[in-house]
Design an enzyme around this catalytic site. Structure first.
Site, PDB file in Angstrom:
ATOM      1  N   ASP A  59       0.851  -1.193   0.000  1.00 37.49           N
ATOM      2  CA  ASP A  59       0.000   0.000   0.000  1.00 37.49           C
ATOM      3  C   ASP A  59       0.887   1.245   0.000  1.00 37.49           C
ATOM      4  O   ASP A  59       1.932   1.267   0.662  1.00 37.49           O
ATOM      5  CB  ASP A  59      -0.886   0.048   1.256  1.00 37.49           C
ATOM      6  CG  ASP A  59      -1.896  -1.089   1.279  1.00 37.49           C
ATOM      7  OD1 ASP A  59      -2.308  -1.515   0.187  1.00 37.49           O
ATOM      8  OD2 ASP A  59      -2.247  -1.550   2.382  1.00 37.49           O
ATOM      9  N   ASP A  65       0.846   7.923   7.967  1.00 41.46           N
ATOM     10  CA  ASP A  65       1.214   6.518   8.242  1.00 41.46           C
ATOM     11  C   ASP A  65       2.584   6.471   8.902  1.00 41.46           C
ATOM     12  O   ASP A  65       2.811   5.725   9.863  1.00 41.46           O
ATOM     13  CB  ASP A  65       1.312   5.715   6.929  1.00 41.46           C
ATOM     14  CG  ASP A  65      -0.046   5.369   6.341  1.00 41.46           C
ATOM     15  OD1 ASP A  65      -0.907   4.909   7.094  1.00 41.46           O
ATOM     16  OD2 ASP A  65      -0.224   5.557   5.124  1.00 41.46           O
ATOM     17  N   GLU A  87       2.437  -2.973  10.503  1.00 40.32           N
ATOM     18  CA  GLU A  87       2.045  -3.033   9.094  1.00 40.32           C
ATOM     19  C   GLU A  87       3.019  -2.235   8.241  1.00 40.32           C
ATOM     20  O   GLU A  87       3.234  -2.536   7.070  1.00 40.32           O
ATOM     21  CB  GLU A  87       0.629  -2.460   8.890  1.00 40.32           C
ATOM     22  CG  GLU A  87       0.230  -2.532   7.422  1.00 40.32           C
ATOM     23  CD  GLU A  87      -1.143  -1.995   7.087  1.00 40.32           C
ATOM     24  OE1 GLU A  87      -1.618  -1.090   7.772  1.00 40.32           O
ATOM     25  OE2 GLU A  87      -1.717  -2.489   6.095  1.00 40.32           O
ATOM     26  N   GLU A  88       3.628  -1.218   8.838  1.00 40.59           N
ATOM     27  CA  GLU A  88       4.481  -0.321   8.065  1.00 40.59           C
ATOM     28  C   GLU A  88       5.917  -0.822   7.928  1.00 40.59           C
ATOM     29  O   GLU A  88       6.737  -0.161   7.304  1.00 40.59           O
ATOM     30  CB  GLU A  88       4.459   1.085   8.677  1.00 40.59           C
ATOM     31  CG  GLU A  88       3.068   1.721   8.730  1.00 40.59           C
ATOM     32  CD  GLU A  88       2.373   1.764   7.354  1.00 40.59           C
ATOM     33  OE1 GLU A  88       3.064   1.927   6.340  1.00 40.59           O
ATOM     34  OE2 GLU A  88       1.140   1.590   7.318  1.00 40.59           O
ATOM     35  N   ASP A 106      -1.352  -2.093  13.585  1.00 36.88           N
ATOM     36  CA  ASP A 106      -1.596  -1.294  12.382  1.00 36.88           C
ATOM     37  C   ASP A 106      -1.651   0.139  12.887  1.00 36.88           C
ATOM     38  O   ASP A 106      -2.664   0.569  13.445  1.00 36.88           O
ATOM     39  CB  ASP A 106      -2.927  -1.698  11.728  1.00 36.88           C
ATOM     40  CG  ASP A 106      -3.225  -0.845  10.498  1.00 36.88           C
ATOM     41  OD1 ASP A 106      -2.438   0.075  10.207  1.00 36.88           O
ATOM     42  OD2 ASP A 106      -4.245  -1.100   9.832  1.00 36.88           O
ATOM     43  N   LEU A 108      -1.900   3.032  11.575  1.00 40.01           N
ATOM     44  CA  LEU A 108      -2.913   3.933  11.022  1.00 40.01           C
ATOM     45  C   LEU A 108      -3.852   3.178  10.093  1.00 40.01           C
ATOM     46  O   LEU A 108      -3.543   2.978   8.920  1.00 40.01           O
ATOM     47  CB  LEU A 108      -2.270   5.097  10.281  1.00 40.01           C
ATOM     48  CG  LEU A 108      -3.284   6.228  10.252  1.00 40.01           C
ATOM     49  CD1 LEU A 108      -3.146   7.109  11.464  1.00 40.01           C
ATOM     50  CD2 LEU A 108      -3.186   7.015   9.009  1.00 40.01           C
ATOM     51  N   ASP A 109      -4.982   2.763  10.659  1.00 36.87           N
ATOM     52  CA  ASP A 109      -5.985   2.048   9.867  1.00 36.87           C
ATOM     53  C   ASP A 109      -6.886   3.059   9.161  1.00 36.87           C
ATOM     54  O   ASP A 109      -7.275   4.065   9.755  1.00 36.87           O
ATOM     55  CB  ASP A 109      -6.831   1.170  10.796  1.00 36.87           C
ATOM     56  CG  ASP A 109      -7.988   0.559  10.057  1.00 36.87           C
ATOM     57  OD1 ASP A 109      -7.738  -0.195   9.105  1.00 36.87           O
ATOM     58  OD2 ASP A 109      -9.145   0.868  10.401  1.00 36.87           O
ATOM     59  N   GLU A 273      -5.104  -6.819  12.235  1.00 38.29           N
ATOM     60  CA  GLU A 273      -6.432  -6.242  11.975  1.00 38.29           C
ATOM     61  C   GLU A 273      -7.523  -7.222  12.414  1.00 38.29           C
ATOM     62  O   GLU A 273      -8.295  -6.940  13.335  1.00 38.29           O
ATOM     63  CB  GLU A 273      -6.596  -5.864  10.505  1.00 38.29           C
ATOM     64  CG  GLU A 273      -5.701  -4.690  10.102  1.00 38.29           C
ATOM     65  CD  GLU A 273      -5.913  -4.223   8.670  1.00 38.29           C
ATOM     66  OE1 GLU A 273      -6.032  -3.006   8.460  1.00 38.29           O
ATOM     67  OE2 GLU A 273      -5.925  -5.072   7.753  1.00 38.29           O
TER      68      GLU A 273
HETATM   69  P1  FDP Z   1      -7.085   1.371   4.384  1.00 36.53           P
HETATM   70  O1  FDP Z   1      -6.536   0.594   3.250  1.00 36.53           O
HETATM   71  O2  FDP Z   1      -7.611   2.722   3.974  1.00 36.53           O
HETATM   72  O3  FDP Z   1      -6.121   1.466   5.549  1.00 36.53           O
HETATM   73  O4  FDP Z   1      -6.953  -1.793   6.624  1.00 36.53           O
HETATM   74  C1  FDP Z   1      -7.285  -1.585   5.378  1.00 36.53           C
HETATM   75  C2  FDP Z   1      -8.542  -0.760   5.137  1.00 36.53           C
HETATM   76  O5  FDP Z   1      -8.364   0.606   4.974  1.00 36.53           O
HETATM   77  C3  FDP Z   1      -9.666  -0.934   6.183  1.00 36.53           C
HETATM   78  O6  FDP Z   1      -9.635  -0.011   7.218  1.00 36.53           O
HETATM   79  C4  FDP Z   1     -10.925  -0.838   5.356  1.00 36.53           C
HETATM   80  O7  FDP Z   1     -12.006  -1.564   5.912  1.00 36.53           O
HETATM   81  C5  FDP Z   1     -10.500  -1.411   4.043  1.00 36.53           C
HETATM   82  O8  FDP Z   1      -9.081  -1.309   3.953  1.00 36.53           O
HETATM   83  C6  FDP Z   1     -11.086  -0.670   2.885  1.00 36.53           C
HETATM   84  O9  FDP Z   1     -10.733  -1.323   1.717  1.00 36.53           O
HETATM   85  P2  FDP Z   1     -11.370  -0.935   0.296  1.00 36.53           P
HETATM   86  O10 FDP Z   1     -10.752   0.381  -0.078  1.00 36.53           O
HETATM   87  O11 FDP Z   1     -10.974  -2.042  -0.609  1.00 36.53           O
HETATM   88  O12 FDP Z   1     -12.853  -0.826   0.481  1.00 36.53           O
END
Ligand code: FDP
Length: 345
Positions: A59, A65, A87-88, A106, A108-109, A273
């Site tokens: 990502d 982040d 995660e980072e 994680d 920064l979710d 997560e």
């Molecule tokens: P993000 O990548 O923005 O950090 O953890 C990953 C996550 O967000 C979740 O918080 C969220 O539920 C999901 O991804 C959203 O994914 P989509 O963009 O595929 O919907």
């Protein structure tokens, strides 16, 4: 007067030395979360801007982040942790070799929501460290989620919240600037057994397997379909926000595996997560599964494993598992199964 986080941790940990280490770690995380929340509130240009790098999962990393990872790394260094996995960062880091705990985080979710000022969070999972992990550190984050000693998440929304469990109920704390710390908001959450809302990224409909499509088709058919009642949909796109809503008022969340490249096991990470979310959800009386196996029973193969994730109100999560286990039985029941999809109107 509501109990403080400190008082709560004191009562949860008692004189148990390992639990006291968990308590110290959660206190340090709480201080770090306030620091991060202050950064977020202060705003400033660039917090949501791409840094030019990618994290362990590929990502794109944003400024916030990286800031969050640094703040929580410092909190980890001040805590009784032998191992820290983020995660980072590609690999787990060795901190205090003799300490009793490991933490996966994680920092920064919901990063995709940063620049739009939508709720984001930090998710953490605290595990015990045994002698076998000191001998072979690669095994420390391969422990099942059921072995977590403490887990939870911070929610940076209109309010700063901590949702946490040490295996004895799920508790919510709110940061009170007046008090200068976290105070209890909800002493023990109980998730409603019946769901009226569902959360899924419906733009992936065409990539899902048939059982997930059928399940969602039946929800969308509402009172005219086999469920004979209407459902509402909510998708924040930050796991912490969707999870907190479901803890409060029931519902179901799905991020299944799908047919896109690298999405066979969905998008979400098992260790930092799905496991902490499942721990809080199950301790609040809900359920969490990958569709066939309870999340907390899955043995991770590594720190950054992905897993399909379905969690929320117990009865609804069981229903999804039935769609997956025996789609043919549902074909007789669902008027939409195998017919034109509601999404392809
Ligand atoms: P993000 O990548 O923005 O950090 O953890 C990953 C996550 O967000 C979740 O918080 C969220 O539920 C999901 O991804 C959203 O994914 P989509 O963009 O595929 O919907």
């Amino acid at each position: 007067m509501a109990s403080s986080l400190d008082a709560h941790l004191e009562s949860q940990c008692g004189n148990d030395p390992l639990k006291r280490q968990v308590g110290t770690t959660i206190r340090n995380l709480a201080t770090a979360a306030v620091k991060l929340r202050n950064k977020i509130t202060a705003g400033g240009e660039g917090l949501g801007q791409a840094k030019g790098g990618t994290n362990a999962g590929g990502d794109v990393q944003k400024e916030l982040d990286v800031v969050a990872d640094k703040i929580f790394m410092e909190a980890a260094e001040a805590s009784p942790l032998a191992f820290f996995g983020s995660e980072e960062q590609d690999d787990a880091v060795l901190l205090k070799p003799d300490a009793g705990l490991a933490m996966a985080i994680d920092p920064l979710d919901g990063s995709s929501n940063i620049e739009t000022d939508v709720t984001i969070g930090t998710i953490f999972s605290i595990l015990p460290v045994e002698e076998e992990h000191r001998a072979d550190p690669s095994k420390v984050f391969r422990q099942k989620g059921s072995r977590q000693l403490g887990a939870g998440f911070f929610v940076y929304g209109p309010q700063l919240l901590l949702v946490m469990s040490m295996g004895n109920g799920t508790h919510v704390f709110i940061f009170s600037p007046g008090f200068g710390g976290f105070v209890e908001l909800n002493a023990s959450i109980a998730i409603a057994d019946k769901a009226n809302e569902f959360a899924i990224n419906a733009s992936n409909y065409r990539h899902w397997d048939q059982p997930i499509r059928s399940y969602i088709d039946d929800l969308l058919a509402g009172s005219e379909g086999p469920r004979e009642r209407d459902f509402n949909m909510r998708w924040v796109g930050s796991l912490v926000a969707d999870c907190y809503r479901i803890l409060l008022r029931g519902g179901i969340f799905l991020y299944p595996g799908d047919g896109r490249k690298n999405y066979a096991k969905g998008r979400l990470r098992l260790v930092y997560e799905a496991n902490p979310v499942a721990f809080c959800v199950e301790n609040a009386g809900g359920r969490a599964t990958d569709g066939t196996t309870p999340i907390l029973d899955i043995e991770p193969e590594g720190l950054h494993d992905r897993t399909p994730l379905v969690f929320g109100s117990g009865r609804e999560v069981e229903r999804v598992a039935r769609y997956i286990a025996d789609p043919s039985a549902l074909a007789e029941r669902s008027p939409l199964f195998g017919k034109r999809s509601l999404f392809r109107a």
